[in-house]
Write an enzyme that holds these catalytic residues in place. Structure first.
Site, PDB file in Angstrom:
ATOM      1  N   ASP A   1       0.862  -1.174   0.000  1.00  0.00           N
ATOM      2  CA  ASP A   1       0.000   0.000   0.000  1.00  0.00           C
ATOM      3  C   ASP A   1       0.902   1.228   0.000  1.00  0.00           C
ATOM      4  O   ASP A   1       2.123   1.117   0.084  1.00  0.00           O
ATOM      5  CB  ASP A   1      -0.969  -0.026   1.179  1.00  0.00           C
ATOM      6  CG  ASP A   1      -0.261   0.158   2.505  1.00  0.00           C
ATOM      7  OD1 ASP A   1       0.988   0.293   2.511  1.00  0.00           O
ATOM      8  OD2 ASP A   1      -0.934   0.157   3.535  1.00  0.00           O
ATOM      9  N   SER A   2       0.298   2.408  -0.096  1.00  0.00           N
ATOM     10  CA  SER A   2       1.108   3.610  -0.287  1.00  0.00           C
ATOM     11  C   SER A   2       1.435   4.295   1.024  1.00  0.00           C
ATOM     12  O   SER A   2       2.285   5.171   1.078  1.00  0.00           O
ATOM     13  CB  SER A   2       0.339   4.585  -1.155  1.00  0.00           C
ATOM     14  OG  SER A   2      -0.868   4.922  -0.476  1.00  0.00           O
TER      15      SER A   2
ATOM     16  N   GLY B   1      -1.070   5.845   2.612  1.00  0.00           N
ATOM     17  CA  GLY B   1      -2.156   6.825   2.761  1.00  0.00           C
ATOM     18  C   GLY B   1      -3.100   6.480   3.901  1.00  0.00           C
ATOM     19  O   GLY B   1      -3.449   7.330   4.709  1.00  0.00           O
ATOM     20  N   PHE B   2      -3.469   5.208   3.970  1.00  0.00           N
ATOM     21  CA  PHE B   2      -4.451   4.831   4.987  1.00  0.00           C
ATOM     22  C   PHE B   2      -3.871   4.949   6.397  1.00  0.00           C
ATOM     23  O   PHE B   2      -4.542   5.398   7.324  1.00  0.00           O
ATOM     24  CB  PHE B   2      -4.969   3.412   4.749  1.00  0.00           C
ATOM     25  CG  PHE B   2      -6.030   3.023   5.734  1.00  0.00           C
ATOM     26  CD1 PHE B   2      -7.318   3.520   5.599  1.00  0.00           C
ATOM     27  CD2 PHE B   2      -5.739   2.214   6.817  1.00  0.00           C
ATOM     28  CE1 PHE B   2      -8.308   3.204   6.529  1.00  0.00           C
ATOM     29  CE2 PHE B   2      -6.720   1.889   7.744  1.00  0.00           C
ATOM     30  CZ  PHE B   2      -7.998   2.378   7.602  1.00  0.00           C
TER      31      PHE B   2
ATOM     32  N   ASP C   1      -2.875   8.206  -1.678  1.00  0.00           N
ATOM     33  CA  ASP C   1      -4.180   8.872  -1.791  1.00  0.00           C
ATOM     34  C   ASP C   1      -4.485   9.575  -0.482  1.00  0.00           C
ATOM     35  O   ASP C   1      -3.809   9.350   0.519  1.00  0.00           O
ATOM     36  CB  ASP C   1      -5.280   7.848  -2.099  1.00  0.00           C
ATOM     37  CG  ASP C   1      -5.395   6.782  -1.017  1.00  0.00           C
ATOM     38  OD1 ASP C   1      -4.379   6.503  -0.349  1.00  0.00           O
ATOM     39  OD2 ASP C   1      -6.490   6.234  -0.833  1.00  0.00           O
TER      40      ASP C   1
ATOM     41  N   GLN D   1     -11.541   7.598  -4.878  1.00  0.00           N
ATOM     42  CA  GLN D   1     -12.033   8.118  -3.600  1.00  0.00           C
ATOM     43  C   GLN D   1     -13.411   8.763  -3.814  1.00  0.00           C
ATOM     44  O   GLN D   1     -14.034   8.524  -4.837  1.00  0.00           O
ATOM     45  CB  GLN D   1     -11.012   9.111  -3.011  1.00  0.00           C
ATOM     46  CG  GLN D   1      -9.766   8.436  -2.444  1.00  0.00           C
ATOM     47  CD  GLN D   1     -10.018   7.707  -1.123  1.00  0.00           C
ATOM     48  OE1 GLN D   1     -11.103   7.774  -0.562  1.00  0.00           O
ATOM     49  NE2 GLN D   1      -9.014   6.982  -0.638  1.00  0.00           N
TER      50      GLN D   1
ATOM     51  N   GLY E   1     -11.069   4.274   0.770  1.00  0.00           N
ATOM     52  CA  GLY E   1     -11.946   5.088   1.605  1.00  0.00           C
ATOM     53  C   GLY E   1     -13.214   4.380   2.034  1.00  0.00           C
ATOM     54  O   GLY E   1     -14.174   5.014   2.444  1.00  0.00           O
TER      55      GLY E   1
ATOM     56  N   ASP F   1      -7.929  -7.209   0.789  1.00  0.00           N
ATOM     57  CA  ASP F   1      -6.978  -7.442   1.878  1.00  0.00           C
ATOM     58  C   ASP F   1      -7.758  -7.182   3.145  1.00  0.00           C
ATOM     59  O   ASP F   1      -8.606  -6.304   3.184  1.00  0.00           O
ATOM     60  CB  ASP F   1      -5.800  -6.475   1.823  1.00  0.00           C
ATOM     61  CG  ASP F   1      -6.214  -5.081   2.256  1.00  0.00           C
ATOM     62  OD1 ASP F   1      -6.852  -4.387   1.453  1.00  0.00           O
ATOM     63  OD2 ASP F   1      -5.943  -4.702   3.406  1.00  0.00           O
TER      64      ASP F   1
ATOM     65  N   CYS G   1     -13.110 -28.240   6.324  1.00  0.00           N
ATOM     66  CA  CYS G   1     -11.820 -27.593   6.047  1.00  0.00           C
ATOM     67  C   CYS G   1     -10.685 -28.597   6.173  1.00  0.00           C
ATOM     68  O   CYS G   1     -10.704 -29.478   7.024  1.00  0.00           O
ATOM     69  CB  CYS G   1     -11.626 -26.429   7.017  1.00  0.00           C
ATOM     70  SG  CYS G   1     -10.052 -25.593   6.812  1.00  0.00           S
TER      71      CYS G   1
ATOM     72  N   CYS H   1      -7.388 -27.619   6.529  1.00  0.00           N
ATOM     73  CA  CYS H   1      -6.164 -26.942   6.990  1.00  0.00           C
ATOM     74  C   CYS H   1      -5.515 -27.734   8.128  1.00  0.00           C
ATOM     75  O   CYS H   1      -6.113 -28.644   8.692  1.00  0.00           O
ATOM     76  CB  CYS H   1      -6.479 -25.515   7.434  1.00  0.00           C
ATOM     77  SG  CYS H   1      -7.180 -25.375   9.086  1.00  0.00           S
TER      78      CYS H   1
ATOM     79  N   CYS I   1      -7.609 -27.802  11.355  1.00  0.00           N
ATOM     80  CA  CYS I   1      -8.798 -28.658  11.352  1.00  0.00           C
ATOM     81  C   CYS I   1      -8.444 -30.133  11.234  1.00  0.00           C
ATOM     82  O   CYS I   1      -9.182 -30.989  11.718  1.00  0.00           O
ATOM     83  CB  CYS I   1      -9.740 -28.231  10.227  1.00  0.00           C
ATOM     84  SG  CYS I   1     -10.427 -26.597  10.526  1.00  0.00           S
TER      85      CYS I   1
ATOM     86  N   HIS J   1      -6.367 -21.303  10.429  1.00  0.00           N
ATOM     87  CA  HIS J   1      -7.626 -21.792   9.853  1.00  0.00           C
ATOM     88  C   HIS J   1      -8.357 -20.661   9.130  1.00  0.00           C
ATOM     89  O   HIS J   1      -8.831 -20.833   8.004  1.00  0.00           O
ATOM     90  CB  HIS J   1      -8.548 -22.394  10.917  1.00  0.00           C
ATOM     91  CG  HIS J   1      -9.957 -22.467  10.432  1.00  0.00           C
ATOM     92  ND1 HIS J   1     -10.390 -23.445   9.556  1.00  0.00           N
ATOM     93  CD2 HIS J   1     -11.007 -21.611  10.589  1.00  0.00           C
ATOM     94  CE1 HIS J   1     -11.643 -23.203   9.223  1.00  0.00           C
ATOM     95  NE2 HIS J   1     -12.050 -22.094   9.833  1.00  0.00           N
TER      96      HIS J   1
HETATM   97 ZN    ZN Z   1      -9.475 -25.202   9.018  1.00  0.00          ZN
END
Ligand code: ZN
Length: 635
Positions: free
Chosen positions: A60-61, A63-64, A114, A156, A183, A233, A271, A273, A276, A302
């Protein structure tokens, strides 16, 4: 994209992230700019080499993050100016600097800088921020030059439909490789966010990736994909895991609920993973109950798998042409409220009390098997970042050179004031340090005087010495019983002066060393005022006294200077690049080896908007003259 703020997904190994199928990792330019800084990335060949990450990275830049610092930033046409949380220095982030930094990091996808505003701002403010964002977008493109890294533009316009359309049209005129909707997830309702997303995706070209920044729950992802978004994200999979919340094919599961304690099944039967496949819900609940950091790591793992699996499944349904059936079937299932077992209300406070984790206004929080005291009124945790025992040793015991000083013969005892006894981490560090020396090496008696207005914190910690290991000693119990503890040889004495420090300080011998460790300015404000420091300076005027404190706040340093102390930089402590030492004039007259603040600090202070000491009366400028004319600056 899993969020790897500091070039790591908190608590997760890169092997596990790779295994989850993540194609792109998000890293935060703002944080990496401050630490480890661009030079290191250039030296080590970029973020891929640095963290051994073979797949893509989006940066990211910044900005946030700047948007999240409303009190310490300054937005201008050329860029944003803000204070570094690492060393409090002023940093300027312009579109050009952000791109330069992202080039140094070596990400695959860069974002333009931004100006992010809250979703609820008035139209004029939203328009201003949008127009600035458009000018910065062009400057970012110019700054990219011939770099092969992709660059995304950001739309924006807050929640104003016409502004969003205008912004999307303007940004898509520019030759970006992809487009982000910025935004959002900053204060709007879910319905507003969904409408706004649809408005923008209508304008965005179909053949370039669309990225909705900072969103959201699994259900938010489903709704946004339905409106034409490709990339996300979000910190939720890992941050909610820390609270014991899992996203599953059967809705949310909240492991804090008693109903799960005996559940032998996996978090999510659908799941595959590691979590799990290998662990029952009952075991994960047990890890949480015993404050084992694996609980967060395993649930987070998970959640990451679940998010990435959800994205893969959505893609398959789009490609198979049956998206709408999937969308309608999932709307009420994804992120549904946890309805497992009997309905019980979470009563965290009652549970803490039953476990004896609470007394008066204090409670214990445990992380990595180390206990800390939280003031429930202010919410502040003492030593929230550092190991308290480690901080006590480096900041107070080693810096004050107390072990060397008790080796020098003197008829008078070495006196330490311990301001803010708390769970006695500092006092016990001093006592343990001297007790660890060979008895014959100690040629000067040590007297520790602790001040504390509320002894509940020490009482509380003493009930739980498994998390407060420094208290496994006879001294603290003895001190609480009779306000005094004396070692077997008589060479170590510990006194307790309960009550208000400002009153009780007159009942103690004048100190050589002060460990000044109350709660922060916010919680213990009376102890950090100009008035309080003036009284201390007067008490210490005939003695070489050094006072050590954890803060490096500009206004506290100004208050100490105005009160008549000399002020030096102290050692680093955890994330703080430096701390503060105040010296009485007599201490400065002796060889002290401290690094006094110089003219460059004075210049910085004069430009700062936090000049005034706490408690300085309006219209009274004597403190200002006392700082600028302080002999420390050679004026
Ligand atoms: Zn899982």
């Amino acid at each position: 994209m899993p969020v790897g703020t500091h070039a790591s997904v908190r608590g997760q190994r890169r092997e596990d992230i790779l295994d989850s199928g993540a194609q792109v990792l998000l890293a935060n330019t703002y944080h990496l700019l401050l630490r480890p800084g661009p030079e290191l990335f250039e030296k080590l060949g970029g973020i891929h080499a640095f963290m051994n990450w073979p797949r893509s990275v989006l940066t990211d830049s910044g900005g946030f993050q700047i948007f999240s610092l409303p009190n310490s930033r300054n937005m201008r046409e050329d860029g944003a100016e803000f204070l570094s949380y690492v060393d409090n220095s002023t940093v300027c982030l312009s579109p050009e600097r952000s791109i330069a930094m992202q080039k140094s990091i070596g990400s695959d996808i860069m974002m333009v800088l931004d100006q992010c505003v809250p979703a609820t701002v008035d139209r004029a403010t939203a328009r201003q921020a949008m127009e600035l964002t458009h000018r910065w977008a062009q400057r970012s493109l110019d700054a990219r030059g011939e770099s092969p890294q992709a660059l995304f533009g950001i739309v924006q316009g807050a929640c104003y439909t016409d502004l969003r359309i205008e912004s999307a049209r303007a940004i898509t005129q520019l030759p970006f490789d992809g487009f982000a909707i910025g935004g959002l997830a900053v204060g709007e309702s879910v319905a507003e966010r969904e409408d706004c997303t649809a408005t923008v995706t209508d304008v965005l070209p179909a053949d370039k990736p669309r990225y909705l920044m900072g969103v959201g729950t699994t259900r938010d992802l489903l709704e946004a994909v339905h409106r034409g978004v490709d990339m996300f994200d979000c910190i939720l999979p890992t941050s909610l895991a820390a609270q014991g919340v899992a996203f599953t094919s059967q809705g949310r599961r909240d492991l804090r609920r008693a109903a799960y304690r005996g559940n032998e099944g996996p978090l999510d039967p659908g799941c595959r993973c590691t979590t799990c496949r290998n662990y029952s819900i009952a075991y994960l609940c047990h890890l949480r109950a015993t404050y084992d950091s694996q609980a967060t790591q395993l649930v987070g793992l998970h959640n990451l798998h679940f998010y990435l699996q959800l994205m893969r499944t959505m893609r398959q349904h789009i490609l198979a042409g049956n998206w709408l059936e999937f969308y309608h079937a999932q709307r009420d299932v994804l992120d549904a409220r946890d309805s497992y077992g009997p309905k019980t209300r979470l009563r965290t406070q009652a549970i803490r009390k039953a476990l004896n984790l609470k007394k008066g206004r204090y409670e214990i929080v445990v992380r990595d098997d180390i206990g800390r005291i939280r003031d429930t009124v202010s919410g502040e945790v003492m030593h929230s970042v550092n190991d308290p025992a480690e901080e006590a040793r480096s900041l107070y015991v080693e810096q004050s050179r107390l072990m060397q000083r008790v080796q020098l013969t003197d008829a008078e005892p070495l006196v330490i004031w311990d301001v803010g006894l708390g769970a006695a981490a500092n006092a016990m560090a001093a006592i343990n340090a001297v007790e660890s020396m060979p008895a014959e090496a100690q040629r000067r008696r040590l007297q520790v005087v602790s001040f504390e207005s509320d002894l509940d914190s020490l009482h509380l910690a003493l009930r739980h010495t498994r998390w407060f290991k420094h208290l496994r000693h006879a001294a603290p119990n003895r001190l609480l019983a009779s306000n005094r503890w004396l070692s077997a040889t008589g060479s170590l004495e510990w006194l307790l002066l309960p009550g208000d420090f400002m009153q009780r300080k007159h009942d103690a011998p004048v100190p050589d060393i002060v460990f000044f460790d109350p709660f922060s300015l916010k919680t213990d404000s009376a102890l950090w005022t100009l008035h309080a420091f003036r009284e201390l300076a007067e008490l210490f005027q005939h003695k070489a006294t050094e006072m050590f404190t954890y803060t490096y706040s500009t206004s506290v340093r100004a208050a100490l200077l105005a009160a008549g102390f000399f002020v030096a930089r102290g050692c680093a402590a955890g994330p703080k690049g430096e701390t503060t030492i105040a010296l009485s004039p007599l201490a400065t007259a002796l060889p002290h080896g401290r690094e006094l603040l110089g003219a460059e600090w004075l210049t910085k202070w004069q430009r700062s908007d936090a000049q005034a000491p706490l408690g300085a009366a309006d219209g009274d400028d004597t403190w200002r003259n006392a700082v600028t004319g302080h002999p420390q600056f050679g004026i």
